[in-house]
Scaffold this motif. Structure first.
Motif, PDB file in Angstrom:
ATOM      1  N   ASN A  34       3.205  16.347  -5.631  1.00  0.00           N
ATOM      2  CA  ASN A  34       4.520  16.152  -6.249  1.00  0.00           C
ATOM      3  C   ASN A  34       4.944  14.692  -6.406  1.00  0.00           C
ATOM      4  N   GLY A  35       4.105  13.740  -5.979  1.00  0.00           N
ATOM      5  CA  GLY A  35       4.410  12.331  -6.169  1.00  0.00           C
ATOM      6  C   GLY A  35       5.319  11.708  -5.128  1.00  0.00           C
ATOM      7  N   PHE A  36       5.694  12.440  -4.102  1.00  0.00           N
ATOM      8  CA  PHE A  36       6.619  11.921  -3.093  1.00  0.00           C
ATOM      9  C   PHE A  36       5.954  10.821  -2.256  1.00  0.00           C
ATOM     10  N   LEU A  37       6.733   9.826  -1.873  1.00  0.00           N
ATOM     11  CA  LEU A  37       6.210   8.729  -1.047  1.00  0.00           C
ATOM     12  C   LEU A  37       6.068   9.198   0.400  1.00  0.00           C
ATOM     13  N   LEU A  38       4.834   9.218   0.896  1.00  0.00           N
ATOM     14  CA  LEU A  38       4.564   9.643   2.264  1.00  0.00           C
ATOM     15  C   LEU A  38       4.392   8.469   3.222  1.00  0.00           C
ATOM     16  N   LYS A  39       3.958   7.325   2.683  1.00  0.00           N
ATOM     17  CA  LYS A  39       3.736   6.156   3.531  1.00  0.00           C
ATOM     18  C   LYS A  39       3.750   4.903   2.667  1.00  0.00           C
ATOM     19  N   HIS A  40       4.303   3.824   3.226  1.00  0.00           N
ATOM     20  CA  HIS A  40       4.330   2.549   2.517  1.00  0.00           C
ATOM     21  C   HIS A  40       4.143   1.425   3.510  1.00  0.00           C
ATOM     22  N   ASP A  41       3.188   0.545   3.244  1.00  0.00           N
ATOM     23  CA  ASP A  41       2.938  -0.642   4.062  1.00  0.00           C
ATOM     24  C   ASP A  41       3.207  -1.890   3.238  1.00  0.00           C
ATOM     25  N   VAL A  42       3.824  -2.875   3.872  1.00  0.00           N
ATOM     26  CA  VAL A  42       3.957  -4.210   3.293  1.00  0.00           C
ATOM     27  C   VAL A  42       3.089  -5.143   4.125  1.00  0.00           C
ATOM     28  N   LEU A  43       2.179  -5.875   3.465  1.00  0.00           N
ATOM     29  CA  LEU A  43       1.201  -6.688   4.165  1.00  0.00           C
ATOM     30  C   LEU A  43       1.351  -8.155   3.803  1.00  0.00           C
ATOM     31  N   GLY A  44       1.277  -9.013   4.817  1.00  0.00           N
ATOM     32  CA  GLY A  44       1.327 -10.448   4.616  1.00  0.00           C
ATOM     33  C   GLY A  44      -0.061 -11.040   4.555  1.00  0.00           C
ATOM     34  N   PRO A  45      -0.181 -12.350   4.780  1.00  0.00           N
ATOM     35  CA  PRO A  45      -1.493 -13.004   4.776  1.00  0.00           C
ATOM     36  C   PRO A  45      -2.443 -12.351   5.774  1.00  0.00           C
ATOM     37  N   SER A  46      -3.712 -12.298   5.415  1.00  0.00           N
ATOM     38  CA  SER A  46      -4.755 -11.676   6.249  1.00  0.00           C
ATOM     39  C   SER A  46      -4.441 -10.218   6.547  1.00  0.00           C
ATOM     40  N   ASP A  47      -3.715  -9.565   5.639  1.00  0.00           N
ATOM     41  CA  ASP A  47      -3.364  -8.150   5.765  1.00  0.00           C
ATOM     42  C   ASP A  47      -2.573  -7.846   7.034  1.00  0.00           C
ATOM     43  N   ALA A  48      -1.793  -8.806   7.489  1.00  0.00           N
ATOM     44  CA  ALA A  48      -0.922  -8.568   8.649  1.00  0.00           C
ATOM     45  C   ALA A  48       0.181  -7.592   8.245  1.00  0.00           C
ATOM     46  N   LEU A  49       0.391  -6.551   9.054  1.00  0.00           N
ATOM     47  CA  LEU A  49       1.402  -5.538   8.756  1.00  0.00           C
ATOM     48  C   LEU A  49       2.795  -6.102   9.033  1.00  0.00           C
ATOM     49  N   LEU A  50       3.632  -6.149   7.999  1.00  0.00           N
ATOM     50  CA  LEU A  50       4.991  -6.662   8.130  1.00  0.00           C
ATOM     51  C   LEU A  50       6.012  -5.541   8.243  1.00  0.00           C
TER      52      LEU A  50
ATOM     53  N   ARG B 153       0.858  -1.183   0.000  1.00  0.00           N
ATOM     54  CA  ARG B 153       0.000   0.000   0.000  1.00  0.00           C
ATOM     55  C   ARG B 153       0.893   1.232   0.000  1.00  0.00           C
ATOM     56  N   PHE B 154       0.650   2.137  -0.951  1.00  0.00           N
ATOM     57  CA  PHE B 154       1.438   3.358  -1.069  1.00  0.00           C
ATOM     58  C   PHE B 154       0.536   4.574  -0.891  1.00  0.00           C
ATOM     59  N   TRP B 155       1.024   5.542  -0.152  1.00  0.00           N
ATOM     60  CA  TRP B 155       0.372   6.839  -0.065  1.00  0.00           C
ATOM     61  C   TRP B 155       1.333   7.846  -0.688  1.00  0.00           C
ATOM     62  N   VAL B 156       0.940   8.392  -1.838  1.00  0.00           N
ATOM     63  CA  VAL B 156       1.807   9.241  -2.646  1.00  0.00           C
ATOM     64  C   VAL B 156       1.298  10.679  -2.594  1.00  0.00           C
ATOM     65  N   ASP B 157       2.213  11.624  -2.392  1.00  0.00           N
ATOM     66  CA  ASP B 157       1.843  13.033  -2.317  1.00  0.00           C
ATOM     67  C   ASP B 157       1.108  13.445  -3.595  1.00  0.00           C
ATOM     68  N   LYS B 158      -0.076  13.999  -3.416  1.00  0.00           N
ATOM     69  CA  LYS B 158      -0.928  14.340  -4.562  1.00  0.00           C
ATOM     70  C   LYS B 158      -0.319  15.458  -5.405  1.00  0.00           C
TER      71      LYS B 158
END
Length: 314
Positions: free
Chosen positions: A159-175, A152-157
């Motif tokens: 300028n496109g800069f990466l504001l947040k990034h999540d990596v998720l495993g099975p059952s949407d577990a936050l890794l 999951r990426f949250w990109v600055d509307k």
């Protein structure tokens, strides 16, 4: 003329939609890392641990400067001026040989559109998002199989800069999570901001390009979307060769070296990163196979079972 105007308008609208597709937002994100000046603080969460870091980048006097500073614990910093890299430690006793923390965006520099679309369902969430007081666009990457993680990426509307990034495993577990808590894109940066304190201990690093050598290993199977980044191998030292796999988002580094000691298959994980190793016998020679990647353990396990001696056209 009316028909031409209609077609022009249609093409314009089509381009606008394409520019705001999930892949286009991700490509714009990668471009922002090298085009923007910024000064921000982000939180990195992985394997139950959390630490805050400050990252800065700017072009000053024709020199590109970057710095990454750990704001917790040992307060290690990495400073880059063009191709010169310095690792800064509070005291010499804190120095760990060969340790250079990675800037958080490097893993996204080589996004591959074709492989991404083969491996993930990519979409833009139609809902207002806000991260670090900035309007953001949320882009989701849902894997098409069990051999990779969701992102999951949250990109600055703006300028496109990466504001947040999540990596998720099975059952949407936050890794793993990287999330900015504050960031400015008009920083007042000076060259002195990237000069280590005289009382600190510094270690200079030079990034050496590994030697390109013939690839003598291949895979009988790869997950959909994964392919070799290099058709040849890279020699890291007299005894170790490296291959690199990618699906356009995640990478798997493969190291093969001769050994005289048998080792069982073992795996170790740190958040979204998995490392595995085992020894394999080829005729009268014994090799140690090591793989490290941001993929599920079952992916490494399968890859370790299908790597074979000899080159191929994969």
């Amino acid at each position: 003329m009316i028909r031409a105007l209609f077609l022009t308008t249609l093409l314009s609208l089509s381009g606008a939609v394409s520019a705001h597709s999930g892949v286009e937002w991700l490509l714009r994100m990668t471009e922002s890392f090298d085009s923007l000046a910024y000064d921000g603080v982000f939180v990195h969460q992985e394997a139950g641990a959390m630490n805050s870091m400050r990252v800065r980048r700017g072009l000053i006097g024709g020199v590109e400067y970057e710095s990454l500073e750990d704001l917790d614990g040992r307060r290690i910093a990495v400073i880059r001026a063009d191709d010169s890299v310095i690792c800064v430690f509070p005291d010499k006793e804190d120095y760990v040989a060969g340790f250079v923390p990675n800037e958080p965006f490097k893993r996204f520099q080589q996004l591959d559109r074709e492989r991404l679309e083969q491996a993930y369902d990519i979409s833009v969430v139609d809902k207002e998002q806000r991260i670090a007081s900035r309007d953001a666009v949320k882009v989701t990457l849902t894997p098409k199989d069990e051999f990779r993680y969701a992102h999951r990426f949250w990109v600055d509307k703006e300028n496109g800069f990466l504001l947040k990034h999540d990596v998720l495993g099975p059952s949407d577990a936050l890794l793993e999570r990287i999330q900015f808590t504050s960031v400015t894109f008009t920083p007042d940066l000076k060259a002195s901001d990237f000069t280590p304190n005289d009382e600190s201990y510094t270690q200079h690093f030079t990034e050496v390009e590994p030697t390109v050598v013939e690839r003598r290993w291949h895979f009988d199977w790869l997950p959909a979307g994964f392919s070799l980044v290099w058709q040849d191998a890279r020699r890291l030292n007299d005894n170790t060769n490296m291959l690199l796999l990618s699906d356009g988002m995640s990478t798997v580094s493969v190291f093969v070296e001769q050994t005289d000691k048998k080792r069982p298959e073992t795996f170790m994980n740190l958040g979204a990163t998995i490392a595995g190793e085992k020894s394999i016998q080829v005729d009268d020679k014994l090799y140690l196979l090591t793989m490290v990647g941001e993929v599920p353990a079952q992916t490494l396990q399968r890859l370790m079972a299908v790597i074979m001696p000899g080159s191929s056209n994969d």
